[in-house]
Design a protein around this motif. Structure first.
Motif, PDB file in Angstrom:
ATOM      1  N   LEU A  77       0.824  -1.209   0.000  1.00 17.37           N
ATOM      2  CA  LEU A  77       0.000   0.000   0.000  1.00 17.37           C
ATOM      3  C   LEU A  77       0.857   1.259   0.000  1.00 17.37           C
ATOM      4  O   LEU A  77       0.497   2.262  -0.634  1.00 17.37           O
ATOM      5  CB  LEU A  77      -0.923  -0.001   1.223  1.00 17.37           C
ATOM      6  CG  LEU A  77      -2.077  -1.012   1.184  1.00 17.37           C
ATOM      7  CD1 LEU A  77      -2.817  -1.018   2.517  1.00 17.37           C
ATOM      8  CD2 LEU A  77      -3.040  -0.700   0.045  1.00 17.37           C
ATOM      9  N   ASP A  78       1.984   1.213   0.691  1.00 15.35           N
ATOM     10  CA  ASP A  78       2.876   2.373   0.718  1.00 15.35           C
ATOM     11  C   ASP A  78       3.382   2.706  -0.685  1.00 15.35           C
ATOM     12  O   ASP A  78       3.379   3.874  -1.096  1.00 15.35           O
ATOM     13  CB  ASP A  78       4.050   2.104   1.660  1.00 15.35           C
ATOM     14  CG  ASP A  78       5.028   3.267   1.709  1.00 15.35           C
ATOM     15  OD1 ASP A  78       4.637   4.358   2.160  1.00 15.35           O
ATOM     16  OD2 ASP A  78       6.178   3.088   1.275  1.00 15.35           O
ATOM     17  N   LYS A  79       3.796   1.687  -1.415  1.00 14.17           N
ATOM     18  CA  LYS A  79       4.270   1.917  -2.786  1.00 14.17           C
ATOM     19  C   LYS A  79       3.130   2.413  -3.676  1.00 14.17           C
ATOM     20  O   LYS A  79       3.323   3.296  -4.533  1.00 14.17           O
ATOM     21  CB  LYS A  79       4.870   0.633  -3.355  1.00 14.17           C
ATOM     22  CG  LYS A  79       6.176   0.200  -2.699  1.00 14.17           C
ATOM     23  CD  LYS A  79       6.713  -1.069  -3.315  1.00 14.17           C
ATOM     24  CE  LYS A  79       8.086  -1.438  -2.759  1.00 14.17           C
ATOM     25  NZ  LYS A  79       8.080  -1.661  -1.303  1.00 14.17           N
ATOM     26  N   THR A  80       1.933   1.849  -3.480  1.00 11.83           N
ATOM     27  CA  THR A  80       0.784   2.268  -4.287  1.00 11.83           C
ATOM     28  C   THR A  80       0.408   3.712  -3.990  1.00 11.83           C
ATOM     29  O   THR A  80       0.155   4.502  -4.919  1.00 11.83           O
ATOM     30  CB  THR A  80      -0.421   1.353  -4.015  1.00 11.83           C
ATOM     31  OG1 THR A  80      -0.068  -0.006  -4.293  1.00 11.83           O
ATOM     32  CG2 THR A  80      -1.603   1.745  -4.879  1.00 11.83           C
ATOM     33  N   MET A  81       0.384   4.082  -2.711  1.00 10.83           N
ATOM     34  CA  MET A  81       0.015   5.447  -2.355  1.00 10.83           C
ATOM     35  C   MET A  81       1.063   6.444  -2.839  1.00 10.83           C
ATOM     36  O   MET A  81       0.725   7.569  -3.230  1.00 10.83           O
ATOM     37  CB  MET A  81      -0.168   5.561  -0.839  1.00 10.83           C
ATOM     38  CG  MET A  81      -1.274   4.693  -0.261  1.00 10.83           C
ATOM     39  SD  MET A  81      -2.898   5.000  -0.978  1.00 10.83           S
ATOM     40  CE  MET A  81      -3.272   6.598  -0.305  1.00 10.83           C
ATOM     41  N   THR A  82       2.310   6.042  -2.831  1.00  7.84           N
ATOM     42  CA  THR A  82       3.365   6.913  -3.362  1.00  7.84           C
ATOM     43  C   THR A  82       3.139   7.185  -4.841  1.00  7.84           C
ATOM     44  O   THR A  82       3.274   8.328  -5.304  1.00  7.84           O
ATOM     45  CB  THR A  82       4.742   6.275  -3.143  1.00  7.84           C
ATOM     46  OG1 THR A  82       4.966   6.078  -1.742  1.00  7.84           O
ATOM     47  CG2 THR A  82       5.848   7.149  -3.707  1.00  7.84           C
ATOM     48  N   ASP A  85       0.097   9.495  -5.305  1.00  9.49           N
ATOM     49  CA  ASP A  85       0.434  10.886  -5.005  1.00  9.49           C
ATOM     50  C   ASP A  85       1.165  11.521  -6.184  1.00  9.49           C
ATOM     51  O   ASP A  85       0.912  12.691  -6.531  1.00  9.49           O
ATOM     52  CB  ASP A  85       1.300  10.943  -3.747  1.00  9.49           C
ATOM     53  CG  ASP A  85       1.585  12.367  -3.307  1.00  9.49           C
ATOM     54  OD1 ASP A  85       0.632  13.120  -3.067  1.00  9.49           O
ATOM     55  OD2 ASP A  85       2.772  12.731  -3.223  1.00  9.49           O
ATOM     56  N   ALA A  86       2.058  10.756  -6.808  1.00 12.34           N
ATOM     57  CA  ALA A  86       2.765  11.273  -7.987  1.00 12.34           C
ATOM     58  C   ALA A  86       1.796  11.483  -9.153  1.00 12.34           C
ATOM     59  O   ALA A  86       1.889  12.488  -9.877  1.00 12.34           O
ATOM     60  CB  ALA A  86       3.879  10.306  -8.387  1.00 12.34           C
ATOM     61  N   GLU A  90       0.998  14.802 -11.389  1.00 12.00           N
ATOM     62  CA  GLU A  90       1.088  14.763 -12.849  1.00 12.00           C
ATOM     63  C   GLU A  90      -0.221  15.218 -13.490  1.00 12.00           C
ATOM     64  O   GLU A  90      -0.224  15.973 -14.470  1.00 12.00           O
ATOM     65  CB  GLU A  90       1.422  13.343 -13.315  1.00 12.00           C
ATOM     66  CG  GLU A  90       2.820  12.875 -12.942  1.00 12.00           C
ATOM     67  CD  GLU A  90       3.008  11.393 -13.215  1.00 12.00           C
ATOM     68  OE1 GLU A  90       2.076  10.770 -13.772  1.00 12.00           O
ATOM     69  OE2 GLU A  90       4.075  10.856 -12.876  1.00 12.00           O
ATOM     70  N   THR A  91      -1.328  14.758 -12.930  1.00 14.84           N
ATOM     71  CA  THR A  91      -2.636  15.134 -13.465  1.00 14.84           C
ATOM     72  C   THR A  91      -2.874  16.626 -13.300  1.00 14.84           C
ATOM     73  O   THR A  91      -3.363  17.301 -14.219  1.00 14.84           O
ATOM     74  CB  THR A  91      -3.749  14.353 -12.740  1.00 14.84           C
ATOM     75  OG1 THR A  91      -3.523  12.949 -12.917  1.00 14.84           O
ATOM     76  CG2 THR A  91      -5.110  14.704 -13.288  1.00 14.84           C
ATOM     77  N   ARG A  92      -2.513  17.159 -12.142  1.00 15.48           N
ATOM     78  CA  ARG A  92      -2.723  18.585 -11.866  1.00 15.48           C
ATOM     79  C   ARG A  92      -1.971  19.456 -12.867  1.00 15.48           C
ATOM     80  O   ARG A  92      -2.466  20.514 -13.283  1.00 15.48           O
ATOM     81  CB  ARG A  92      -2.268  18.895 -10.447  1.00 15.48           C
ATOM     82  CG  ARG A  92      -2.439  20.339 -10.040  1.00 15.48           C
ATOM     83  CD  ARG A  92      -2.238  20.525  -8.544  1.00 15.48           C
ATOM     84  NE  ARG A  92      -0.977  20.020  -8.061  1.00 15.48           N
ATOM     85  CZ  ARG A  92      -0.842  18.973  -7.242  1.00 15.48           C
ATOM     86  NH1 ARG A  92      -1.904  18.312  -6.837  1.00 15.48           N
ATOM     87  NH2 ARG A  92       0.341  18.578  -6.835  1.00 15.48           N
ATOM     88  N   ASN A  93      -0.792  19.013 -13.277  1.00 12.55           N
ATOM     89  CA  ASN A  93       0.056  19.818 -14.161  1.00 12.55           C
ATOM     90  C   ASN A  93      -0.073  19.460 -15.634  1.00 12.55           C
ATOM     91  O   ASN A  93       0.602  20.062 -16.469  1.00 12.55           O
ATOM     92  CB  ASN A  93       1.515  19.676 -13.728  1.00 12.55           C
ATOM     93  CG  ASN A  93       1.750  20.154 -12.304  1.00 12.55           C
ATOM     94  OD1 ASN A  93       1.153  21.134 -11.876  1.00 12.55           O
ATOM     95  ND2 ASN A  93       2.608  19.458 -11.564  1.00 12.55           N
ATOM     96  N   SER A 577      -8.336  12.079   1.678  1.00 12.50           N
ATOM     97  CA  SER A 577      -7.396  12.485   0.626  1.00 12.50           C
ATOM     98  C   SER A 577      -6.215  11.524   0.576  1.00 12.50           C
ATOM     99  O   SER A 577      -5.958  10.773   1.527  1.00 12.50           O
ATOM    100  CB  SER A 577      -6.898  13.907   0.874  1.00 12.50           C
ATOM    101  OG  SER A 577      -6.069  13.949   2.024  1.00 12.50           O
ATOM    102  N   ILE A 578      -5.490  11.540  -0.529  1.00 12.54           N
ATOM    103  CA  ILE A 578      -4.320  10.663  -0.676  1.00 12.54           C
ATOM    104  C   ILE A 578      -3.337  10.914   0.468  1.00 12.54           C
ATOM    105  O   ILE A 578      -2.775   9.967   1.038  1.00 12.54           O
ATOM    106  CB  ILE A 578      -3.626  10.907  -2.040  1.00 12.54           C
ATOM    107  CG1 ILE A 578      -4.594  10.636  -3.200  1.00 12.54           C
ATOM    108  CG2 ILE A 578      -2.379  10.034  -2.165  1.00 12.54           C
ATOM    109  CD1 ILE A 578      -5.070   9.219  -3.296  1.00 12.54           C
ATOM    110  N   GLU A 579      -3.142  12.167   0.812  1.00 12.29           N
ATOM    111  CA  GLU A 579      -2.177  12.518   1.856  1.00 12.29           C
ATOM    112  C   GLU A 579      -2.643  12.027   3.228  1.00 12.29           C
ATOM    113  O   GLU A 579      -1.845  11.493   4.007  1.00 12.29           O
ATOM    114  CB  GLU A 579      -1.954  14.032   1.871  1.00 12.29           C
ATOM    115  CG  GLU A 579      -1.211  14.587   0.662  1.00 12.29           C
ATOM    116  CD  GLU A 579      -2.038  14.559  -0.620  1.00 12.29           C
ATOM    117  OE1 GLU A 579      -1.441  14.610  -1.698  1.00 12.29           O
ATOM    118  OE2 GLU A 579      -3.288  14.485  -0.531  1.00 12.29           O
TER     119      GLU A 579
END
Length: 651
Positions: A77-82, A85-86, A90-93, A577-579
């Motif tokens: 889950l840690d790798k997935t959430m990381t 978050d990325a 990417e989507t925002r920009n 939220s993701i965070e």
């Protein structure tokens, strides 16, 4: 003198030798194994302590197995959430207003890139660890989401997201593409703009203003004006005055405020220009100023009205093809990718003339999330709405009503000397609580709510003087103040009740890692962080920007604006939220690691204790064996000599 063996009892000697031989055998076993006993029955007084320590060690092994399993899942889950978050960044920009790229390359590639991210998101949310799916709450035996193609295109006769978007766009645009507004010229010198009915689609009129003095142009007000919540049937009428009043002058403007289906506002501004400055461009209309003469020709307001109507129609069509389309796409994404406690929705009936939404079913629509989900959510007050008007508060179930989602109003009890309760219809799905100007402290309003599973909950508010706390509302100086104070108290109480009904998704999956510690790490793919991403990426992946479309640039900007808003870091502190999810999983990891450390230390202590109970020192055993061996040899020799003793031998 009698000499015989009675002075040396051989039977006793043989017994002693037998015991020494047994001890010798035990010592040899201990020397070979290091254990005190080969079976429990030989433990003696140490048996109860040995069993107790071994039971505790066995329990620790079970906890440790749970910890290892949880560590594996939390690591995944840690790798997935990381990665999520990325992807959020990417989507925002990926789309910025005004940045279209060389030859509009950004507009051409954005849908494909969005679809690729959408597919990656679906894949991540459907990932499993050893056959266990981690993003469906307690539903761990099947993938929580259908595949990407099924979600977008549909499958087995069930409509996908693209169909829902198409229906919503058609419902918002209307048959003539004016956003469900009726543009008319009821008289020669007036123009009217009216919503075409009672429905949630298209533009909603908010306001209309003008920089021209009333002597030049009379702008009718929206009723009610301004509109905080879209009201159906609002009308704006613009009347261009006839002489002897002054004519609207070039440079003066008329601005129309509109609300879009996704709740955002937009506006259209039309500027008057003189005939010699024509032809009119975007957002312009020509006024007829008349001539000073001789002979003098008065201004013709009918010409101005006709020109204004044509310009307004062109502007409405342009906004409908850009802002309204973007709003429709994002509104459709909220309908299709429904959140916790909300049903999936569809346009009801012919989209061009539809006046309402309906609940989508598994028979006609691909339901995007199939994992565990609460039937009541705190957001949206459990699908209840509160409105105040004229000294009363109206509590209403959200339409369209779904028996499987949100609270149902079962009963409202509030009839007192100063409070009156009435149902809008035959059932309490909509109820009005009316207040008089004076209230007596202690008067109460009780609202009984029913969950979809049949559970009932009662919310009670008591009138008090002074400051109110939970479960109370303050008595005001008028009926309106009483209603406003009650509405505030009711909103707080309903929020708390809905939060209690919703529960915590983290508790959907737990593991016992200690006697008094359970690690909670459940995740549901429809939590707000995941929901914002899948809605945004879904919307961006189905929208295209054709070179032949004159509104393509404006539509791209409108879509980019909404994507950046949905993916904004301002949402980082929101529940789900993701965070926030990453932080909560980190807390679970810390609790897991702390338990593992405690077990490691405790196990070392128990192992030492068990060693003291069940094991021996081989050095001590070896020394005892040597001593016993000497004694045995002496015993053998003595017994042999005694066994041969007789008078003859003695003499």
């Amino acid at each position: 003198m009698i000499v015989n063996k009675s002075m040396f009892p051989l039977q006793t000697g043989f017994g002693v030798i037998s015991k020494m031989q047994d001890r010798f055998a035990t010592l040899q076993m201990q020397l070979g194994t290091g254990e005190k006993a080969s079976k429990l029955s030989e433990m003696g007084r140490d048996l109860p302590m040995s069993l107790s320590v071994r039971a505790r060690l066995s329990k620790i092994e079970g906890f440790s197995a749970n910890i290892d399993t949880v560590n594996l899942r939390l690591s995944f889950l840690d790798k997935t959430m990381t990665r999520l978050d990325a992807m959020e960044a990417e989507t925002r920009n990926s789309a910025v207003q005004g940045q279209y790229g060389t030859n509009n390359i950004n507009m051409a590639t954005l849908p494909g890139l969005s679809k690729a991210r959408f597919d990656e998101l679906v894949t991540l949310l459907n990932a499993d660890v050893a056959g266990r799916y981690l993003f469906g709450g307690s539903n761990t035996d099947s993938a929580p989401l259908p595949d990407t193609n099924s979600l977008l295109e549909g499958i087995g006769g069930k409509d996908g997201f693209k169909t829902v978007v198409g229906e919503r766009k058609a419902a918002d645009a209307g048959a003539d593409g004016l956003g469900r507004l009726v543009l008319d010229q009821p008289t020669t010198n007036s123009v009217s703009l009216t919503e075409d009915g009672i429905h949630p689609f298209g533009f909603k009129l908010l306001r209309m203003t003008s920089t021209a003095p009333l002597a030049s142009v009379n702008v009718g007000t929206v009723a009610p004006s301004p509109v905080a919540v879209p009201q159906p049937g609002n009308t704006n009428t613009i009347t261009f005055e006839a002489p002897p009043a002054a004519q609207m002058l070039p440079g003066q403007t008329i601005t129309l405020g509109l609300q879009l289906p996704d709740g955002r506002d937009t506006q259209i501004t039309l500027t008057a220009i003189a005939p010699e400055d024509g032809p009119p461009g975007k957002g312009q209309f020509v006024v007829d100023p008349g001539t000073a003469g001789p002979p003098a020709v008065p201004a013709d307001p009918a010409v101005t009205a006709t020109n204004f109507k044509a310009a307004l129609q062109t502007s409405l069509e342009a906004v409908a093809g850009s802002d309204l389309e973007a709003a429709s796409t994002f509104a459709a994404s909220e309908m299709f990718f429904n959140g916790p406690g909300e049903p999936a929705l569809r346009v009801d009936g012919d989209p061009a003339t539809a006046t309402g939404l309906k609940v989508a079913t598994d028979a006609d629509t691909v339901l995007w999330y199939r994992g565990q989900s609460p039937a009541v959510a705190a957001e949206g007050l459990g699908r209840l709405g509160i409105a105040t008007s004229g000294g009363g508060v109206t509590l209403t179930e959200k339409s369209p009503v779904s028996a499987a989602h949100g609270f149902q109003i079962a009963d409202v009890s509030a009839d007192t000397a100063n409070i009156n309760t009435t149902y809008t219809g035959a059932d309490p799905s909509s109820v009005n609580v009316a207040f008089s100007a004076t209230l007596t402290p202690g008067e109460k309003v009780s609202v009984t709510l029913q969950d979809p599973d049949g559970t009932t909950r009662t919310v009670q508010l008591t009138a008090v003087t002074g400051k109110a706390v939970a479960g109370q509302f303050s008595i005001g100086g008028s009926a309106d103040e009483n209603a406003e104070n009650f509405a505030k108290g009711l909103e707080l109480a309903l929020t708390q009740t809905a939060m209690l009904a919703e529960g915590n998704p983290r508790q959907s999956v737990t593991a016992q890692v200690d006697d008094s510690t359970r690690v909670a790490y459940g995740l549901e793919a429809n939590e707000s962080g995941f929901l914002r991403m899948i809605r945004t990426l879904g919307a961006m992946s189905v929208e295209t920007y054709q070179d032949s479309d004159p509104n393509a640039l404006a539509k791209f900007d409108a879509m980019a604006l909404r994507q950046q808003s949905e993916m904004s870091e301002a949402h980082n502190s929101e529940r789900g939220s993701i965070e926030i999810l990453t932080m909560e999983l980190a807390v679970a990891q810390i609790a897991n690691n702390n338990s593992a450390e405690r077990h490691t230390n405790y196990k070392a202590q128990l192992d030492n204790l068990l060693s003291d109970i069940e094991t021996v020192s081989k050095e001590d055993v070896a020394m005892e064996i040597l001593a016993l061996q000497t004694r045995l040899q002496a015993s053998y020799q003595t017994t042999s000599m005694v066994s041969k003793l007789s008078l003859v031998n003695f003499i």
